[in-house]
Design an enzyme around this catalytic site. Structure first.
Site, PDB file in Angstrom:
ATOM      1  N   SER A 163       1.232   4.125   2.446  1.00 47.50           N
ATOM      2  CA  SER A 163       0.740   4.018   3.672  1.00 47.50           C
ATOM      3  C   SER A 163       1.080   5.598   4.517  1.00 47.50           C
ATOM      4  N   ALA A 217      -9.311   7.262   3.626  1.00 50.39           N
ATOM      5  CA  ALA A 217     -10.600   6.718   2.541  1.00 50.39           C
ATOM      6  C   ALA A 217     -10.240   5.498   1.768  1.00 50.39           C
ATOM      7  N   LYS A 252      -8.064   3.182   2.164  1.00 47.20           N
ATOM      8  CA  LYS A 252      -7.844   2.013   2.819  1.00 47.20           C
ATOM      9  C   LYS A 252      -9.374   1.574   3.109  1.00 47.20           C
ATOM     10  N   THR A 254      -2.966   2.612  -5.893  1.00 48.22           N
ATOM     11  CA  THR A 254      -2.395   1.368  -5.485  1.00 48.22           C
ATOM     12  C   THR A 254      -3.267   0.817  -4.272  1.00 48.22           C
ATOM     13  N   ASN A 308       1.248  12.667  21.206  1.00 45.88           N
ATOM     14  CA  ASN A 308       2.544  12.818  20.335  1.00 45.88           C
ATOM     15  C   ASN A 308       3.566  13.665  21.257  1.00 45.88           C
ATOM     16  N   THR A 344      -6.185  -0.670   8.415  1.00 45.50           N
ATOM     17  CA  THR A 344      -5.650   0.261   9.575  1.00 45.50           C
ATOM     18  C   THR A 344      -6.944   0.639  10.235  1.00 45.50           C
ATOM     19  N   ASP A 345      -6.751   1.247  11.443  1.00 46.23           N
ATOM     20  CA  ASP A 345      -7.548   1.745  12.269  1.00 46.23           C
ATOM     21  C   ASP A 345      -8.179   2.873  11.822  1.00 46.23           C
ATOM     22  N   GLU A 346      -7.382   3.688  11.165  1.00 45.50           N
ATOM     23  CA  GLU A 346      -7.676   4.911  10.542  1.00 45.50           C
ATOM     24  C   GLU A 346      -9.071   5.104   9.802  1.00 45.50           C
ATOM     25  N   HIS A 405      -6.111  16.726  10.529  1.00 45.22           N
ATOM     26  CA  HIS A 405      -5.452  15.785  11.610  1.00 45.22           C
ATOM     27  C   HIS A 405      -6.553  15.305  12.601  1.00 45.22           C
ATOM     28  N   TYR A 446       3.243  18.421  15.025  1.00 47.50           N
ATOM     29  CA  TYR A 446       2.176  19.251  14.456  1.00 47.50           C
ATOM     30  C   TYR A 446       1.370  19.672  15.427  1.00 47.50           C
ATOM     31  N   TYR A 466      -5.448   8.955   2.567  1.00 43.49           N
ATOM     32  CA  TYR A 466      -4.907   7.543   2.771  1.00 43.49           C
ATOM     33  C   TYR A 466      -6.143   6.605   3.350  1.00 43.49           C
ATOM     34  N   ALA A 484       0.866  -1.206   0.036  1.00 42.79           N
ATOM     35  CA  ALA A 484      -0.134   0.001  -0.111  1.00 42.79           C
ATOM     36  C   ALA A 484       0.856   1.206  -0.001  1.00 42.79           C
TER      37      ALA A 484
HETATM   38  P1  NAD Z   1       5.035   0.702   4.089  1.00 46.97           P
HETATM   39  O1  NAD Z   1       4.945   2.051   3.317  1.00 46.97           O
HETATM   40  O2  NAD Z   1       6.458   0.809   4.879  1.00 46.97           O
HETATM   41  O3  NAD Z   1       5.358  -0.350   2.883  1.00 46.97           O
HETATM   42  C1  NAD Z   1       4.642  -0.581   1.957  1.00 46.97           C
HETATM   43  C2  NAD Z   1       5.131  -1.460   1.001  1.00 46.97           C
HETATM   44  O4  NAD Z   1       4.280  -1.659  -0.123  1.00 46.97           O
HETATM   45  C3  NAD Z   1       6.480  -1.156   0.356  1.00 46.97           C
HETATM   46  O5  NAD Z   1       7.534  -1.862   0.355  1.00 46.97           O
HETATM   47  C4  NAD Z   1       6.263  -0.657  -1.115  1.00 46.97           C
HETATM   48  O6  NAD Z   1       7.058  -0.910  -2.202  1.00 46.97           O
HETATM   49  C5  NAD Z   1       4.941  -1.445  -1.192  1.00 46.97           C
HETATM   50  N1  NAD Z   1       4.115  -1.208  -2.569  1.00 46.97           N
HETATM   51  C6  NAD Z   1       3.472   0.257  -2.536  1.00 46.97           C
HETATM   52  N2  NAD Z   1       2.908   0.150  -3.739  1.00 46.97           N
HETATM   53  C7  NAD Z   1       2.784  -1.198  -4.414  1.00 46.97           C
HETATM   54  C8  NAD Z   1       2.241  -1.412  -5.503  1.00 46.97           C
HETATM   55  N3  NAD Z   1       1.620  -0.907  -6.344  1.00 46.97           N
HETATM   56  N4  NAD Z   1       2.656  -2.931  -5.851  1.00 46.97           N
HETATM   57  C9  NAD Z   1       3.382  -3.530  -5.113  1.00 46.97           C
HETATM   58  N5  NAD Z   1       3.955  -3.168  -3.938  1.00 46.97           N
HETATM   59  C10 NAD Z   1       3.651  -1.680  -3.501  1.00 46.97           C
HETATM   60  O7  NAD Z   1       4.088   0.400   4.725  1.00 46.97           O
HETATM   61  P2  NAD Z   1       3.605  -0.463   6.080  1.00 46.97           P
HETATM   62  O8  NAD Z   1       3.716   0.668   7.420  1.00 46.97           O
HETATM   63  O9  NAD Z   1       4.636  -1.534   6.204  1.00 46.97           O
HETATM   64  O10 NAD Z   1       2.364  -0.838   6.197  1.00 46.97           O
HETATM   65  C11 NAD Z   1       1.969  -2.104   5.778  1.00 46.97           C
HETATM   66  C12 NAD Z   1       0.555  -2.199   5.511  1.00 46.97           C
HETATM   67  O11 NAD Z   1       0.000  -2.131   6.697  1.00 46.97           O
HETATM   68  C13 NAD Z   1      -0.217  -1.165   4.828  1.00 46.97           C
HETATM   69  O12 NAD Z   1      -1.382  -1.672   3.957  1.00 46.97           O
HETATM   70  C14 NAD Z   1      -0.950  -0.161   5.816  1.00 46.97           C
HETATM   71  O13 NAD Z   1      -2.038   0.446   5.294  1.00 46.97           O
HETATM   72  C15 NAD Z   1      -1.063  -1.150   6.944  1.00 46.97           C
HETATM   73  N6  NAD Z   1      -0.858  -0.620   8.296  1.00 46.97           N
HETATM   74  C16 NAD Z   1       0.086   0.016   8.505  1.00 46.97           C
HETATM   75  C17 NAD Z   1       0.188   0.437   9.985  1.00 46.97           C
HETATM   76  C18 NAD Z   1       1.407   1.259  10.534  1.00 46.97           C
HETATM   77  O14 NAD Z   1       1.335   1.846  11.404  1.00 46.97           O
HETATM   78  N7  NAD Z   1       2.551   1.554   9.755  1.00 46.97           N
HETATM   79  C19 NAD Z   1      -0.805   0.100  10.846  1.00 46.97           C
HETATM   80  C20 NAD Z   1      -1.947  -0.326  10.422  1.00 46.97           C
HETATM   81  C21 NAD Z   1      -2.019  -0.885   9.169  1.00 46.97           C
HETATM   82  O1  DAU Z   2      -3.221   4.267  12.873  1.00 46.99           O
HETATM   83  C1  DAU Z   2      -2.556   3.509  11.908  1.00 46.99           C
HETATM   84  C2  DAU Z   2      -1.881   4.341  10.965  1.00 46.99           C
HETATM   85  O2  DAU Z   2      -0.607   4.847  11.626  1.00 46.99           O
HETATM   86  C3  DAU Z   2      -1.239   3.501   9.524  1.00 46.99           C
HETATM   87  O3  DAU Z   2      -2.470   3.076   9.020  1.00 46.99           O
HETATM   88  C4  DAU Z   2      -0.524   4.381   8.725  1.00 46.99           C
HETATM   89  O4  DAU Z   2      -0.133   3.609   7.609  1.00 46.99           O
HETATM   90  C5  DAU Z   2       0.571   5.074   9.551  1.00 46.99           C
HETATM   91  O5  DAU Z   2       1.444   5.997   8.953  1.00 46.99           O
HETATM   92  C6  DAU Z   2      -0.039   5.801  10.905  1.00 46.99           C
HETATM   93  O6  DAU Z   2      -0.523   6.775  10.647  1.00 46.99           O
HETATM   94  P1  DAU Z   2      -0.055   8.133  11.364  1.00 46.99           P
HETATM   95  O7  DAU Z   2      -0.592   9.331  10.480  1.00 46.99           O
HETATM   96  O8  DAU Z   2      -0.907   7.902  12.636  1.00 46.99           O
HETATM   97  O9  DAU Z   2       1.295   8.016  11.733  1.00 46.99           O
HETATM   98  P2  DAU Z   2       2.442   9.247  11.713  1.00 46.99           P
HETATM   99  O10 DAU Z   2       3.859   8.493  11.868  1.00 46.99           O
HETATM  100  O11 DAU Z   2       2.496   9.882  10.149  1.00 46.99           O
HETATM  101  O12 DAU Z   2       2.106  10.224  12.637  1.00 46.99           O
HETATM  102  C7  DAU Z   2       1.769   9.938  13.696  1.00 46.99           C
HETATM  103  C8  DAU Z   2       1.343  11.128  14.700  1.00 46.99           C
HETATM  104  O13 DAU Z   2       2.333  12.119  14.852  1.00 46.99           O
HETATM  105  C9  DAU Z   2       0.275  12.056  14.033  1.00 46.99           C
HETATM  106  O14 DAU Z   2      -0.709  12.432  14.921  1.00 46.99           O
HETATM  107  C10 DAU Z   2       1.031  13.136  13.259  1.00 46.99           C
HETATM  108  C11 DAU Z   2       2.097  13.290  14.282  1.00 46.99           C
HETATM  109  N1  DAU Z   2       3.382  13.800  13.720  1.00 46.99           N
HETATM  110  C12 DAU Z   2       3.879  13.152  12.570  1.00 46.99           C
HETATM  111  C13 DAU Z   2       4.944  13.462  11.856  1.00 46.99           C
HETATM  112  C14 DAU Z   2       5.831  12.630  10.746  1.00 46.99           C
HETATM  113  C15 DAU Z   2       4.021  14.984  14.044  1.00 46.99           C
HETATM  114  O15 DAU Z   2       3.774  15.482  14.972  1.00 46.99           O
HETATM  115  N2  DAU Z   2       5.328  15.139  13.498  1.00 46.99           N
HETATM  116  C16 DAU Z   2       5.895  14.433  12.268  1.00 46.99           C
HETATM  117  O16 DAU Z   2       6.888  14.992  11.905  1.00 46.99           O
END
Ligand code: NAD
Ligand code: DAU
Length: 359
Positions: free
Chosen positions: A86, A162, A164, A101, A259, A135-137, A295, A217, A160, A84
């Site tokens: 992400s 929407a 998902k 994607t 945060n 995701t929980d979002e 946000h 932020y 994002y 995805a």
């Molecule tokens: P990430 O951005 O680190 O990794 C995404 C991976 O998907 C990358 O390796 C990228 O190359 C690959 N990718 C992107 N577009 C592609 C495409 N069109 N075809 C094939 N591969 C593609 O993401 P992550 O943080 O590891 O999240 C993984 C999954 O878990 C996502 O679906 C995300 O929505 C979900 N998720 C993430 C979190 C979080 O906190 N990171 C929380 C809940 C759910």
């Molecule tokens: O809840 C699950 C989601 O968590 C996943 O689905 C997403 O893929 C993942 O990226 C994450 O989303 P968030 O937007 O919550 O994560 P992020 O790390 O971007 O931001 C976490 C919190 O911190 C958010 O409230 C925004 C804030 N933030 C983020 C950055 C990058 C800051 O205050 N400063 C920053 O520089």
């Protein structure tokens, strides 16, 4: 021969943790299918890439012909779909890749999976499953009280979330209409080793190590529910193997933090772990910057269902998980510098003679 699993997004943060876990702790064969966008990093799976049970396919999930080839050649027993776009901030800057994607890509993967599953017979057909990782979002934002349950109505707020949410609905519909055996999980914020430093925790750790400003932020009061990535991986394997088809499972760590608390805590850890740093006290680097548009204020997961039905509980507290994470970034300067310089993309050039799909 052991069963083969198709992991999409296996070069990303969570996907690579799934791949490492499956190779180290199970006898599954693993097919890592990843397009290798900026977020895909094969350094993160280097420690398992020589395993005879590991294969890598640089494929875009929107490419139906290539997906069909991968299914034909590897005959997976199931799919764990993590690929995805992400990052919420990137989705605000440019939503197109997220639509392409997360929605079109998931649709294409569902159709390829359905065609493959339709051709299976007997036990292979009965055992096949498609696990959609979400995701929980998708549930939107909470006020001061309450928790997201599996019954919380969807109300995504960012491009994002929407995208998902749309993908979750497609997965649900493919089960309802075509009978595709699916299960979906919705997880809270992950953190841990190998996370790309655009996300809050690694971004702040690396900036603090360099004595750069720590950009919070708004006023820093937004709350996320943090889960250590390996706890999520254990939940995912449990859901894939034992989750009830057609159902959703929420996954979360009972670790709500503002945060500001997160950043202050990791600054304290750096003060302790790097006593010789000239940037101590690291929390003096905190700066408040313009808020993220739209946000979400608070996320928090009710994980009762997975705890009761699948006997999963997280092993890390936020304190133990964050300490491990900060230590990992301190101990892995090579991974960090190759991400920062862009050298982690060399694999594509070496193997394909081009920059691949790099952005
Ligand atoms: P990430 O951005 O680190 O990794 C995404 C991976 O998907 C990358 O390796 C990228 O190359 C690959 N990718 C992107 N577009 C592609 C495409 N069109 N075809 C094939 N591969 C593609 O993401 P992550 O943080 O590891 O999240 C993984 C999954 O878990 C996502 O679906 C995300 O929505 C979900 N998720 C993430 C979190 C979080 O906190 N990171 C929380 C809940 C759910
Ligand atoms: O809840 C699950 C989601 O968590 C996943 O689905 C997403 O893929 C993942 O990226 C994450 O989303 P968030 O937007 O919550 O994560 P992020 O790390 O971007 O931001 C976490 C919190 O911190 C958010 O409230 C925004 C804030 N933030 C983020 C950055 C990058 C800051 O205050 N400063 C920053 O520089």
């Amino acid at each position: 021969m052991s069963k083969s699993l198709l992991i999409t997004g296996g070069a990303g943060f969570i996907g690579s943790a799934v791949v490492r876990h499956l190779i180290h702790n199970t006898d599954y064969r693993v097919v890592n299918l990843d397009r290798l966008t900026y977020a895909g990093n094969l350094d993160s799976v280097a420690e398992v890439s020589n395993s005879s049970r590991y294969a890598f396919e640089q494929v875009d999930i929107r490419d139906r012909r290539e997906l069909d080839r991968v299914f034909r050649e590897h005959r997976p027993a199931g799919v764990m779909h993590l690929a995805a776009e992400s990052h919420v901030d990137r989705s605000i800057e440019g939503p197109a890749d997220f639509i392409d994607t997360n929605i079109v890509g998931t649709y294409t993967l569902l159709e390829a999976s359905r065609a493959y599953w339709n051709e299976l017979e007997g036990q292979s057909k009965a055992d096949f499953r498609f696990h959609h990782i979400s995701t929980d979002e998708v549930y939107g934002s909470l006020g001061e009280t309450g928790l997201f349950t599996e019954e919380t109505p969807y109300a995504p707020n960012s491009p994002y979330s929407a995208s998902k949410a749309a993908s979750d609905h497609l997965v649900r519909a493919w089960h309802h209409t075509y009978g595709l055996p699916v299960v979906t999980s919705n997880c809270s914020n992950n953190y841990g080793p190998y996370q790309f430093p655009e996300k809050l925790i690694p971004h702040m750790i690396l900036n603090a190590m360099d004595g750069k400003p720590l950009p919070i932020y708004g006023d820093g009061s937004n709350i996320r529910d943090w889960l250590y990535v390996d706890d999520h991986v254990r939940a995912l394997v449990r859901i894939f193997e034992r989750g009830r088809l057609g159902e959703n499972y929420n996954v979360g760590g009972h670790n709500e933090r503002t945060n500001l608390e997160v950043v202050t805590t990791l600054c304290g850890l750096l003060d302790e772990l790097v006593p010789e740093s000239t940037h101590r006290p690291h929390d003096a680097l905190i700066t408040y910057v313009k808020d993220r548009p739209g946000h979400d204020q608070r996320y928090a997961i009710d994980a009762t269902k997975i705890e009761k039905d699948l006997a999963w509980v997280p092993e890390e507290t936020f304190e133990t998980g964050l300490r491990k994470t900060v230590q990992w970034y301190l101990d892995n300067p090579d991974w960090v510098s190759r991400v920062r310089s862009g050298d982690y993309r060399d694999w594509i050039e070496t193997n394909y003679g081009r920059r691949g799909t790099a952005k």
